[in-house]
Design an enzyme around this catalytic site. Structure first.
Site, PDB file in Angstrom:
ATOM      1  N   ASP A  56       0.832  -1.201   0.000  1.00 40.71           N
ATOM      2  CA  ASP A  56       0.000   0.000   0.000  1.00 40.71           C
ATOM      3  C   ASP A  56       0.876   1.265   0.000  1.00 40.71           C
ATOM      4  OD1 ASP A  56      -2.812   0.997   0.372  1.00 40.71           O
ATOM      5  OD2 ASP A  56      -1.876   1.953   2.110  1.00 40.71           O
ATOM      6  N   GLU A  61       2.141  -0.112  -4.720  1.00 46.89           N
ATOM      7  CA  GLU A  61       1.224   0.936  -5.163  1.00 46.89           C
ATOM      8  C   GLU A  61       1.998   2.244  -5.130  1.00 46.89           C
ATOM      9  OE1 GLU A  61      -2.886   3.259  -4.024  1.00 46.89           O
ATOM     10  OE2 GLU A  61      -1.623   2.436  -2.463  1.00 46.89           O
TER      11      GLU A  61
HETATM   12  C1  NOJ Z   1      -4.242   3.149  -0.988  1.00 39.93           C
HETATM   13  C2  NOJ Z   1      -5.337   2.148  -0.909  1.00 39.93           C
HETATM   14  O1  NOJ Z   1      -5.490   1.505  -2.137  1.00 39.93           O
HETATM   15  C3  NOJ Z   1      -6.564   2.900  -0.456  1.00 39.93           C
HETATM   16  O2  NOJ Z   1      -7.715   2.120  -0.561  1.00 39.93           O
HETATM   17  C4  NOJ Z   1      -6.320   3.373   0.938  1.00 39.93           C
HETATM   18  O3  NOJ Z   1      -7.426   4.145   1.364  1.00 39.93           O
HETATM   19  C5  NOJ Z   1      -5.057   4.220   1.020  1.00 39.93           C
HETATM   20  N1  NOJ Z   1      -3.958   3.644   0.314  1.00 39.93           N
HETATM   21  C6  NOJ Z   1      -4.616   4.403   2.438  1.00 39.93           C
HETATM   22  O4  NOJ Z   1      -4.128   3.185   2.950  1.00 39.93           O
END
Ligand code: NOJ
Length: 540
Positions: A206, A275
């Site tokens: 994440d 990500e």
């Molecule tokens: C990215 C995630 O994909 C999202 O769903 C989340 O709210 C934020 N990061 C914070 O963790």
């Protein structure tokens, strides 16, 4: 059982399917999906659909302020989703079917209820104080700097008891960990080992770029062109700033070298994908390291490209130019943070988008429900769940997170007929569901199944080189994929008008989004509006 490939790591040829666990399959009758639900649906994923791996969004203990992205224990399962034993059963069942399992790892922040943060905020003298990012007010009593939370408002919250601010790049219930503290790194890497020991095949990380920020806490400069930033993702006022100091500090690479070293302690090609929302291509590609960091950073560049052949071509070319020789590309067209692709690109382009996703070079991630061309659901304000949407108008992610419709009837096979699911079904769920689409040979689902079979049958698609074709009409994107003697040509008409395209390497039609097309004759083809056409041929 599918043939094992031993010459390439599994994740290079795999198609990954993302499961948002709250919305996949409920087995307890509470309107929320769970791990046993995923286990029940493995047959669908492997035999009916034909994907190779699943990524499951967080299922760890959490107060659910951000639906699991606020983790209060990294080494357990939230009772809402089941138990650790349920997870072990799911993993074993998946592996029996040769399906890989990727789990989410959330290193940038914990929940404010995580025992580490509870300790950290208890006093300035607490040994875990420095596990999070604490800062004094400016001399005038103001916030430490101008950093903004992605979810609206300042990224700092003042803690009255201890008289300092803590940093939260997302909700105030999601305090950022201080990765400059080696104890944090050691503790977090142990959470990785916990899941590796259980046998997971990899991690989706994440907001991977967030873990290192400017140690001097400099203000972010104002964005030169906020409108241009919205071509990557509309984020409201957050896009008013260039996010150069609050994330992506170069020290981030030492974190991922450490992380990779942990993965490499284990056998079996354990995989990592980060990500990473960074728009500078070279900086983006730096997360591959020298083969010693992430296996890949997610490529989100096509999500907000607009449905435009030229923009797609430019971004695909840019991607191909920066992926290092030791690296591997990937493509994402939808996920739990983005508007459903059938709505974003237009429903008439859903099949074409699926064709792109499954024929471009690199690992595709297919978001649950996109195989049905699920639309963005209009969730009424009184049913709104997403904390981001509640705070920043226009950013709600609820519409892409609604439950998977399996059957036409009440409950749609997702939950008990008498139960209201946590988010409403799309209003087309009576027709747009797995059972109905399986029964209609020309449905989106059957089209995606055929595409997945084609991809599996053709090494040129799953592992071949890619050559973007020139000499095509402006609205047509074309490319050839090659592996040994096999060649596959893909032609995509982005426009709603017919387009005449030259076929550089003629060959029989393999698949088309145009159900009326039976074959292609000769060296030119008139593509139907919005048609994606795939042809096969042998190399000379
Ligand atoms: C990215 C995630 O994909 C999202 O769903 C989340 O709210 C934020 N990061 C914070 O963790």
């Amino acid at each position: 059982m599918r043939p094992h490939q031993t010459d390439l790591e599994w994740w290079k040829t795999a198609v990954v399917y993302q499961i948002y666990p709250r919305s996949f399959q409920d087995t307890t009758g509470n309107g929320i999906g769970d791990l046993n639900g995923i286990t029940e649906r493995l047959g669908y994923l492997v035999d009916t659909l034909g994907v190779d791996a699943i990524w499951i969004s967080p299922f760890y203990p959490s107060p659910m302020a951000d639906f699991g992205y606020d983790v209060s224990d990294y080494t357990d399962v939230d009772p809402l989703f089941g138990t650790l034993e349920d997870f072990d059963r799911l993993l074993a069942a998946a592996h029996d079917l040769d399906l890989k399992v990727i789990v989410d790892w959330v290193p940038n922040h914990t929940s404010d209820r995580h025992p580490w943060f509870v300790e950290s905020r208890s006093s300035r003298a607490n040994p875990r104080r420095d596990w999070y990012v604490w800062h004094d007010s400016k001399p005038d009593g103001e916030l430490p700097n101008n950093w903004q939370s992605e979810f609206g408002g300042p990224a700092w919250t003042f803690d009255e008891r201890t008289g300092q601010w803590y940093l939260h790049s997302f909700l105030s219930e999601q305090p950022d960990l201080n990765w400059r503290n080696p104890e944090v790194a050691a503790a977090m890497f142990d959470t990785v080992r916990f899941w590796l020991d259980r046998g997971v095949d990899g991690f989706r990380i994440d907001v991977a770029h967030y873990v290192m920020k400017d140690p001097a806490f400099a203000d972010n400069p104002a964005a030169v062109d906020p409108a241009a930033m919205a071509t990557f993702k509309p984020m409201g006022p957050f896009n008013a700033w260039e996010h150069v100091h609050d994330r992506g500090h170069p020290d981030v690479h030492s974190v991922y070298r450490g992380f990779r070293a942990v993965l490499d302690e284990y056998d079996g090609d354990r995989f990592s994908v980060g990500e990473i929302h960074i728009f500078d291509w070279d900086e983006w590609a730096s997360y591959y390291g020298h083969g010693d960091e992430l296996h890949m950073p997610y490529n989100f560049s096509l999500i907000w490209a607009g449905w435009d052949a030229d923009t797609f071509r430019t971004r695909i070319r840019a991607l191909e130019a920066v992926v290092p020789a030791h690296g591997w590309p990937n493509h994402v067209l939808g996920n739990h943070d983005e508007q459903r692709l059938a709505t974003r690109y237009g429903p008439e382009n859903a099949r074409t988008a699926a064709t792109l996703l499954l024929t471009l070079r690199g690992q595709p991630t297919l978001y649950y429900g996109d195989e049905l061309a699920m639309r963005e659901t209009d969730v009424p304000a009184e049913q709104e769940q997403d904390p981001w949407g509640k705070r920043v108008p226009g950013t709600s992610r609820d519409g892409c997170r609604t439950p998977m419709p399996w059957t036409p009837g009440p409950g749609h096979g997702f939950t008990d007929p008498s139960v209201a699911p946590w988010l409403p079904f799309g209003d087309d769920a009576a027709e747009r569901n797995v059972e109905t689409q399986l029964g209609a040979s020309e449905s989106m689902l059957n089209f995606v199944r055929r595409l997945l079979r084609l991809r599996r049958a053709r090494a040129s698609l799953s592992r071949g080189t890619m050559n973007l074709l020139d000499d095509l009409p402006a609205d047509v994107l074309g490319y050839e994929r090659e592996h040994h003697t096999e060649r596959t040509t893909v032609l995509i008409n982005f426009s709603s008008k017919p387009q005449v395209a030259r076929i550089a390497s003629p060959g029989p039609m393999l698949i088309s989004t145009d159900a009326t097309r039976t074959d292609v004759d000769g060296t030119t083809v008139t593509l139907a509006p919005n048609e994606a056409l795939v042809l096969g041929s042998a190399r000379g």
